[in-house]
Scaffold this motif. Structure first.
Motif, PDB file in Angstrom:
ATOM      1  N   GLU A 114     103.061  -9.266 -29.372  1.00 57.03           N
ATOM      2  CA  GLU A 114     102.503  -7.350 -29.258  1.00 57.03           C
ATOM      3  C   GLU A 114     101.494  -6.656 -29.671  1.00 57.03           C
ATOM      4  O   GLU A 114     101.477  -5.556 -29.464  1.00 57.03           O
ATOM      5  CB  GLU A 114     104.357  -6.703 -29.272  1.00 57.03           C
ATOM      6  N   ASP A 115     100.827  -7.550 -30.788  1.00 58.76           N
ATOM      7  CA  ASP A 115     100.193  -7.253 -31.395  1.00 58.76           C
ATOM      8  C   ASP A 115      98.395  -7.852 -30.936  1.00 58.76           C
ATOM      9  O   ASP A 115      98.382  -8.795 -30.043  1.00 58.76           O
ATOM     10  CB  ASP A 115      99.971  -7.883 -33.103  1.00 58.76           C
ATOM     11  N   VAL A 116      97.813  -6.562 -31.201  1.00 56.46           N
ATOM     12  CA  VAL A 116      96.377  -6.410 -30.438  1.00 56.46           C
ATOM     13  C   VAL A 116      95.253  -6.494 -32.394  1.00 56.46           C
ATOM     14  O   VAL A 116      95.564  -5.825 -32.707  1.00 56.46           O
ATOM     15  CB  VAL A 116      96.280  -5.344 -29.613  1.00 56.46           C
ATOM     16  N   PHE A 117      94.375  -7.793 -32.269  1.00 57.36           N
ATOM     17  CA  PHE A 117      93.603  -7.417 -33.645  1.00 57.36           C
ATOM     18  C   PHE A 117      92.692  -7.387 -33.086  1.00 57.36           C
ATOM     19  O   PHE A 117      92.349  -8.083 -32.129  1.00 57.36           O
ATOM     20  CB  PHE A 117      93.823  -8.934 -34.531  1.00 57.36           C
ATOM     21  N   GLU A 118      91.267  -6.852 -33.803  1.00 57.07           N
ATOM     22  CA  GLU A 118      90.044  -6.977 -33.195  1.00 57.07           C
ATOM     23  C   GLU A 118      89.324  -6.127 -35.103  1.00 57.07           C
ATOM     24  O   GLU A 118      90.171  -5.973 -35.390  1.00 57.07           O
ATOM     25  CB  GLU A 118      90.066  -5.805 -32.153  1.00 57.07           C
ATOM     26  N   SER A 119      88.070  -6.753 -34.858  1.00 61.17           N
ATOM     27  CA  SER A 119      87.158  -6.467 -35.725  1.00 61.17           C
ATOM     28  C   SER A 119      86.179  -5.306 -35.104  1.00 61.17           C
ATOM     29  O   SER A 119      85.572  -6.006 -34.357  1.00 61.17           O
ATOM     30  CB  SER A 119      86.611  -7.174 -36.662  1.00 61.17           C
ATOM     31  N   THR A 120      86.377  -4.206 -35.648  1.00 63.31           N
ATOM     32  CA  THR A 120      85.081  -3.054 -34.539  1.00 63.31           C
ATOM     33  C   THR A 120      84.922  -1.976 -35.627  1.00 63.31           C
ATOM     34  O   THR A 120      85.290  -2.440 -37.141  1.00 63.31           O
ATOM     35  CB  THR A 120      86.308  -1.671 -33.897  1.00 63.31           C
ATOM     36  N   ALA A 121      82.812  -1.860 -35.439  1.00 66.76           N
ATOM     37  CA  ALA A 121      82.393  -0.783 -36.652  1.00 66.76           C
ATOM     38  C   ALA A 121      83.477   0.312 -36.552  1.00 66.76           C
ATOM     39  O   ALA A 121      83.261   0.851 -38.002  1.00 66.76           O
ATOM     40  CB  ALA A 121      80.884  -0.609 -35.756  1.00 66.76           C
ATOM     41  N   LEU A 122      84.180   1.080 -35.457  1.00 68.51           N
ATOM     42  CA  LEU A 122      84.109   2.266 -35.920  1.00 68.51           C
ATOM     43  C   LEU A 122      85.599   2.140 -36.817  1.00 68.51           C
ATOM     44  O   LEU A 122      85.711   2.875 -37.087  1.00 68.51           O
ATOM     45  CB  LEU A 122      85.154   2.321 -34.126  1.00 68.51           C
ATOM     46  N   SER A 123      86.653   1.467 -36.490  1.00 73.46           N
ATOM     47  CA  SER A 123      87.754   1.796 -37.516  1.00 73.46           C
ATOM     48  C   SER A 123      86.650   0.449 -38.959  1.00 73.46           C
ATOM     49  O   SER A 123      87.432   0.070 -40.358  1.00 73.46           O
ATOM     50  CB  SER A 123      88.476   0.733 -37.128  1.00 73.46           C
ATOM     51  N   ASN A 124      85.734   0.053 -39.041  1.00 76.97           N
ATOM     52  CA  ASN A 124      84.938  -0.137 -40.206  1.00 76.97           C
ATOM     53  C   ASN A 124      85.781  -1.633 -40.496  1.00 76.97           C
ATOM     54  O   ASN A 124      85.974  -2.037 -42.030  1.00 76.97           O
ATOM     55  CB  ASN A 124      84.860   0.123 -41.700  1.00 76.97           C
ATOM     56  N   GLY A 125      85.782  -2.612 -39.176  1.00 74.24           N
ATOM     57  CA  GLY A 125      87.279  -3.547 -40.165  1.00 74.24           C
ATOM     58  C   GLY A 125      87.915  -4.163 -39.374  1.00 74.24           C
ATOM     59  O   GLY A 125      87.994  -3.629 -37.940  1.00 74.24           O
TER      60      GLY A 125
END
Length: 151
Positions: free
Chosen positions: A36-47
């Motif tokens: 049920e989890d979604v992981f991501e590295s984004t500039a908007l969340s700075n990581g």
């Protein structure tokens, strides 16, 4: 056996549009789903962050079957990565076709490529400046042609 989901996104906004234009693909971002989890590295969340909600800009999904032991290692990697900073130097890699990155930080497909490292699948993101589209089609190729000995 477990399934890891790789999501290819067509993100909106000026920076996302520039990335899509430069790499010649609608797919300009990757996130990873496990259970049920979604992981991501984004500039908007700075990581790296985790959410229980899939984004609505997913335009491609590739599944990868892994063993239970591999899944435990992958989930540990994903959880250990939460809070790791975004690698803004990756933008210059795409803009100027130069490999530049900060090994202490992660951009989206570098974060996703960490899973392939756990699976001992050779994928050199820094030497070929792979785009999110390249990564998604690499996973598609794994599904369609490369046998990993899991079945």
């Amino acid at each position: 056996m477990r399934t890891i989901e790789f999501y290819g996104h067509e993100s909106r906004g000026i920076v996302a549009g520039l990335i899509r234009w430069k790499i010649g693909s609608a797919i300009n971002h990757i996130s990873i789903g496990v259970d049920e989890d979604v992981f991501e590295s984004t500039a908007l969340s700075n990581g790296v962050s985790v959410s229980s909600k899939k984004r609505d800009d997913i335009i491609m999904c590739q599944l990868l079957t892994v063993s239970d032991d591999e899944c435990v290692k992958i989930v540990n990697y994903l959880n250990d990565s939460i809070g790791k900073e975004y690698d803004f130097s990756a933008f210059s890699s795409f803009a100027f076709n130069k490999t530049k990155q900060n090994d202490a930080k992660l951009f989206c497909n570098e974060f996703a490529a960490g899973i392939l490292e756990i699976l001992e699948i050779d994928y050199k993101i820094s030497s070929n400046l792979a785009s999110p589209k390249d990564f998604m089609y690499f996973i598609k190729g794994l599904n369609e042609g490369i046998r990993r000995g899991l079945l």
